[in-house]
Write a protein that holds these residues in place. Structure first.
Motif, mmCIF file in Angstrom:
data_model
loop_
_atom_site.group_PDB
_atom_site.id
_atom_site.type_symbol
_atom_site.label_atom_id
_atom_site.label_comp_id
_atom_site.label_asym_id
_atom_site.label_seq_id
_atom_site.Cartn_x
_atom_site.Cartn_y
_atom_site.Cartn_z
ATOM 1 N N VAL A 142 -15.453 9.707 38.495
ATOM 2 C CA VAL A 142 -14.649 9.611 38.664
ATOM 3 C C VAL A 142 -14.528 9.664 40.247
ATOM 4 O O VAL A 142 -15.448 10.200 40.952
ATOM 5 C CB VAL A 142 -12.882 10.250 38.060
ATOM 6 N N SER A 143 -13.540 9.412 41.573
ATOM 7 C CA SER A 143 -13.963 9.307 42.711
ATOM 8 C C SER A 143 -13.475 10.672 43.229
ATOM 9 O O SER A 143 -12.890 11.711 42.194
ATOM 10 C CB SER A 143 -12.828 8.613 43.236
ATOM 11 N N HIS A 144 -13.996 11.690 43.912
ATOM 12 C CA HIS A 144 -14.002 12.994 44.151
ATOM 13 C C HIS A 144 -12.758 13.099 44.406
ATOM 14 O O HIS A 144 -12.188 14.246 44.805
ATOM 15 C CB HIS A 144 -14.743 13.337 45.959
ATOM 16 N N ALA A 145 -11.732 11.942 44.588
ATOM 17 C CA ALA A 145 -10.449 13.039 44.752
ATOM 18 C C ALA A 145 -9.853 12.576 43.381
ATOM 19 O O ALA A 145 -8.275 13.265 43.950
ATOM 20 C CB ALA A 145 -9.685 11.616 45.788
ATOM 21 N N ALA A 146 -10.046 12.414 42.430
ATOM 22 C CA ALA A 146 -9.670 12.753 41.252
ATOM 23 C C ALA A 146 -8.875 13.368 40.502
ATOM 24 O O ALA A 146 -7.917 14.060 40.599
ATOM 25 C CB ALA A 146 -9.965 11.499 40.420
ATOM 26 N N PRO A 147 -10.003 14.599 41.121
ATOM 27 C CA PRO A 147 -9.469 16.157 40.552
ATOM 28 C C PRO A 147 -7.964 16.738 40.861
ATOM 29 O O PRO A 147 -7.918 18.140 40.706
ATOM 30 C CB PRO A 147 -10.466 17.310 40.615
ATOM 31 N N ALA A 148 -8.023 16.088 42.273
ATOM 32 C CA ALA A 148 -6.672 16.973 42.695
ATOM 33 C C ALA A 148 -5.631 16.579 41.843
ATOM 34 O O ALA A 148 -4.857 17.679 42.327
ATOM 35 C CB ALA A 148 -6.785 16.251 43.890
ATOM 36 N N HIS A 149 -5.091 15.467 40.747
ATOM 37 C CA HIS A 149 -4.259 15.120 40.541
ATOM 38 C C HIS A 149 -4.424 16.276 38.849
ATOM 39 O O HIS A 149 -3.529 16.175 38.495
ATOM 40 C CB HIS A 149 -4.681 13.859 40.442
ATOM 41 N N HIS A 150 -5.210 16.923 38.578
ATOM 42 C CA HIS A 150 -5.092 17.802 37.884
ATOM 43 C C HIS A 150 -5.953 19.089 38.205
ATOM 44 O O HIS A 150 -5.412 19.866 37.279
ATOM 45 C CB HIS A 150 -6.524 17.276 36.791
ATOM 46 N N PHE A 151 -6.126 19.467 39.010
ATOM 47 C CA PHE A 151 -6.618 21.247 39.755
ATOM 48 C C PHE A 151 -5.804 21.747 40.885
ATOM 49 O O PHE A 151 -5.849 20.130 41.584
ATOM 50 C CB PHE A 151 -8.026 21.300 39.783
ATOM 51 N N ASN A 152 -5.179 22.319 41.204
ATOM 52 C CA ASN A 152 -4.967 23.339 42.494
ATOM 53 C C ASN A 152 -5.963 23.318 43.248
ATOM 54 O O ASN A 152 -6.645 24.584 43.628
ATOM 55 C CB ASN A 152 -3.960 24.185 42.708
ATOM 56 N N GLY A 153 -6.923 23.157 43.798
ATOM 57 C CA GLY A 153 -7.932 23.254 44.535
ATOM 58 C C GLY A 153 -9.482 23.914 43.378
ATOM 59 O O GLY A 153 -9.626 24.322 42.140
ATOM 60 N N LEU A 154 -10.884 24.726 44.177
ATOM 61 C CA LEU A 154 -11.741 24.540 43.640
ATOM 62 C C LEU A 154 -11.734 25.952 42.401
ATOM 63 O O LEU A 154 -12.226 25.824 41.654
ATOM 64 C CB LEU A 154 -12.754 24.801 44.263
ATOM 65 N N ALA A 155 -10.625 26.871 43.376
ATOM 66 C CA ALA A 155 -10.409 28.044 43.060
ATOM 67 C C ALA A 155 -9.440 27.602 41.533
ATOM 68 O O ALA A 155 -9.777 28.586 40.382
ATOM 69 C CB ALA A 155 -9.204 29.304 43.419
#
Lengths: 203, 203
Positions: A46-59
């Motif tokens: 997926v695009s690199h912006a997609a995870p932002a919809h599922h996690f509040n940052g890397l931590a």
DNA sequence: TGTACATCAGTGAACGCGCGTTCACTGATGTAC
DNA sequence: TGTACATCAGTGAACGCGCGTTCACTGATGTAC
């Protein structure tokens, strides 16, 4: 299909869990520094912006990975204990084999969930998850506690022994790491160490 | 002053060692991710390009830090053993106290030198340094090996026990980490665990 | 059943950041004579 | 002792890179009617 079990994401299907799994793989493949949001996204496709919809940052992703790591760890312990004979001695030995198996098969995850991290906000959450694993070990140790003795001694001794051996073995301190070693490998060694402990008769 | 002991750098004086010390401080203050060449340079007060004259990249600095870490670790063991009574039991207990002291006072460094790192080129070099520490432990364990028994059993048992306890204690698995704990703290606990081991009479 | 609409997971461009690394340079140190 | 020179540790600007994060958007899904 049906949607009564879990809320199904619209496009990917299960991106959150896929990202966690990808993160674990990245961790094992390239170490802690290889775990980034962008790499997880790329691994899943997926695009690199997609995870932002599922996690509040890397931590937040790291915390989810650590929680999943504890879940896997606990399943190693329970599965190992359930497989063999159910007398207390066999259970104790098998749970220690499960402990070592998890460490050998998931070394980076093993390092992550037991890593000292004063700075991390996730420590308290992990404490809870880790408590379940400790409970499994504790109840397996219980039959070996001498009457009137503090059970913490046996629990701490067994846990420290197995954990320390696992980590020192992984760090290569006892020779090359070879899970397929014949004859006297790490599993035989850790059982030999365990046999030396002054345990009460398992009842 | 004189220049007969070591080659003195022209401007700073001892930049290489200063960078190593700064790196250890960064490690303890902010974890593995906080260890960068630029931060080390800033902490010492030189430009960010200066370290390139002393280290061949970040990996080289990390290796130097790990080597220094093993040196410090070994000094903890030797100092602890040398301070108390010299009978074998006291020596064994004190070397374990030294082991735990190092872990508690230098948790990030402790984590670094014993970290599993399949990918690192520095593993072999560290193996050599680690061997010295192992030798100290081995000779201290020697009096407790039963006649005819394999000394590796006692060595591995003591080492695994102390190492595992140290790491689990640091990870908070045995309650909050408090080096100033009164009464029954980590040092008393690790000695109690040690006392349970079936060791031969130290001669 | 069909239509109109709200929701929201995933996109792709853009941003600023700290990083390692390079480069020509500067200027203090140490040495040859 | 004094001078000229070679050495080289440290400087400061510059570079490209991958990172996390944001933003308006798109378009498939699910729902209300």
């Amino acid at each position: 299909m049906t949607q009564n079990t879990a809320p199904k994401p619209h496009h990917h299907g299960d991106l959150r869990n896929s990202l966690i799994r990808a993160g674990i793989e990245l961790l094992e493949e390239g170490g802690r520094a290889a775990l980034t949001l962008r790499k997880c996204a790329a691994k899943v496709g997926v695009s690199h912006a997609a995870p932002a919809h599922h996690f509040n940052g890397l931590a937040d992703l790291k915390q989810a990975i650590a929680n999943e790591g504890f879940r896997i760890f606990q399943s190693y312990l329970l599965d190992a204990r359930a497989k063999g004979p159910q007398d207390p001695h066999s259970q104790l030995k098998n749970i220690c084999r499960g402990y070592l198996s998890f460490a050998i098969e998931n070394p980076a995850l093993f390092g992550l969930i037991f890593s000292y991290n004063r700075l991390s906000e996730l420590q308290r959450s992990l404490d809870d998850k880790g408590q379940f694993a400790y409970d499994v070990l504790r109840e397996t140790c219980a039959p070996f506690v001498r009457i009137g003795a503090d059970p913490v001694i046996v629990e701490t001794q067994v846990w420290s022994l197995v954990h320390g051996y696992a980590q020192l073995y992984l760090s290569g301190r006892f020779g090359p790491v070879d899970p397929d070693a014949q004859n006297f490998g790490p599993f035989e060694t850790v059982i030999a160490l365990l046999d030396q402990l002054p345990l009460a008769n398992g009842t």
